[in-house]
Enzyme design. Sequence first.
Site, short mmCIF file in Angstrom:
data_model
loop_
_atom_site.label_atom_id
_atom_site.label_comp_id
_atom_site.label_asym_id
_atom_site.label_seq_id
_atom_site.Cartn_x
_atom_site.Cartn_y
_atom_site.Cartn_z
N CYS A 124 0.81 -1.09 -0.11
CA CYS A 124 -0.04 -0.08 -0.09
C CYS A 124 0.87 1.05 0.10
O CYS A 124 1.47 1.45 0.84
CB CYS A 124 -0.89 0.12 1.22
SG CYS A 124 -2.09 1.27 1.39
N CYS A 155 9.71 34.44 -27.55
CA CYS A 155 10.95 34.56 -27.46
C CYS A 155 11.60 33.67 -26.53
O CYS A 155 11.11 33.16 -25.51
CB CYS A 155 10.90 36.17 -26.47
SG CYS A 155 12.66 36.72 -26.15
#
Length: 322
Positions: A124, A155
């Site tokens: 888990c 740019c």
Amino acid sequence: MALNESFPAAKADEAWKSQLTEKQYEIMVKKGTEAPFENEFYNNHEEGIYVSAATGQPLFSSETKFDSGTGWPSFSKPINEDAVIWVKDNSLGMTRDEVIEKETGLHLGHVFDDGPDPTGLRYCINSAALKFIPKDEVEAATSQQEATAYFASGCFWCVEAVYESVKGVKESISGYAGGHTKNPTYEESNTGKTGHAEAVKIIYDPSVVSFSQLVDVYFGSQNPTQVNGQGPDKGSQYRSIIFYQNDAEKKVIDEKKAALAKELDAKIAAEVKPFDKFWEAEGYHQNYERKHPENPYIQNVSIPRLERFQAKFPDLIKDGKH
């Protein structure tokens, strides 16, 4: 168990804090637990592998993942038994087997004996302790410590700064790509006649940041519907292009572009082109935003664009780059 020198890749808490996101640090270093059903991977059914969010070490595979009904990612076994170890956890008034990463001692989750055959185990694991690598990207991500990607989005001063702030990006280089002339200069590219767009070469560690995440950064740091430009920068030399180097990258790009078009109900301007050649820009363009913070364009365009991106993707930003 304290994180100490018995783990080969152990680090001090402060070092992990600077490397990990806030959530990763809380789970992996402070041994926290995520809320069930409210984490990233519990319901993920895509094929691939799950690696450590801290080191990129392969830990679990989708082949052994199963729906335990608990709300956390559950696996019947790790990819490599030597990648994780169990230690006794007596916190919260109970005794459990904690799962930690062997190299670092970092917390991953717990293991229980109510899993499916043949192991009978249920690992888990907290989603925040993991990163998922899709099947098509596994070979590249696990065989390389360095990879490259190429993007154009207005740019290059702006785009370079955005990617430089992303965890796992080692370097961002400004240049020109997508055109038909050799050795283009800034002045030539600016005419729009070379066919090139201002572009960036990204050198990154695929164990830290995936190509898929870099594409998320790309779309999330621009106006994806603006044609031939970004913000005040207009012209074909500022157009948006994503360059792919293989079919797996093209698939990632196409799927994300289509999903974004559906989400925005608009046409996405970015071209998708096979990578050909990247021409590195003149030296004075490199790291321009960092070197020229007083420049009016940097103050009025580049920095606001960077800050908008960082506000949208706080978990991807390097420490100290906020």
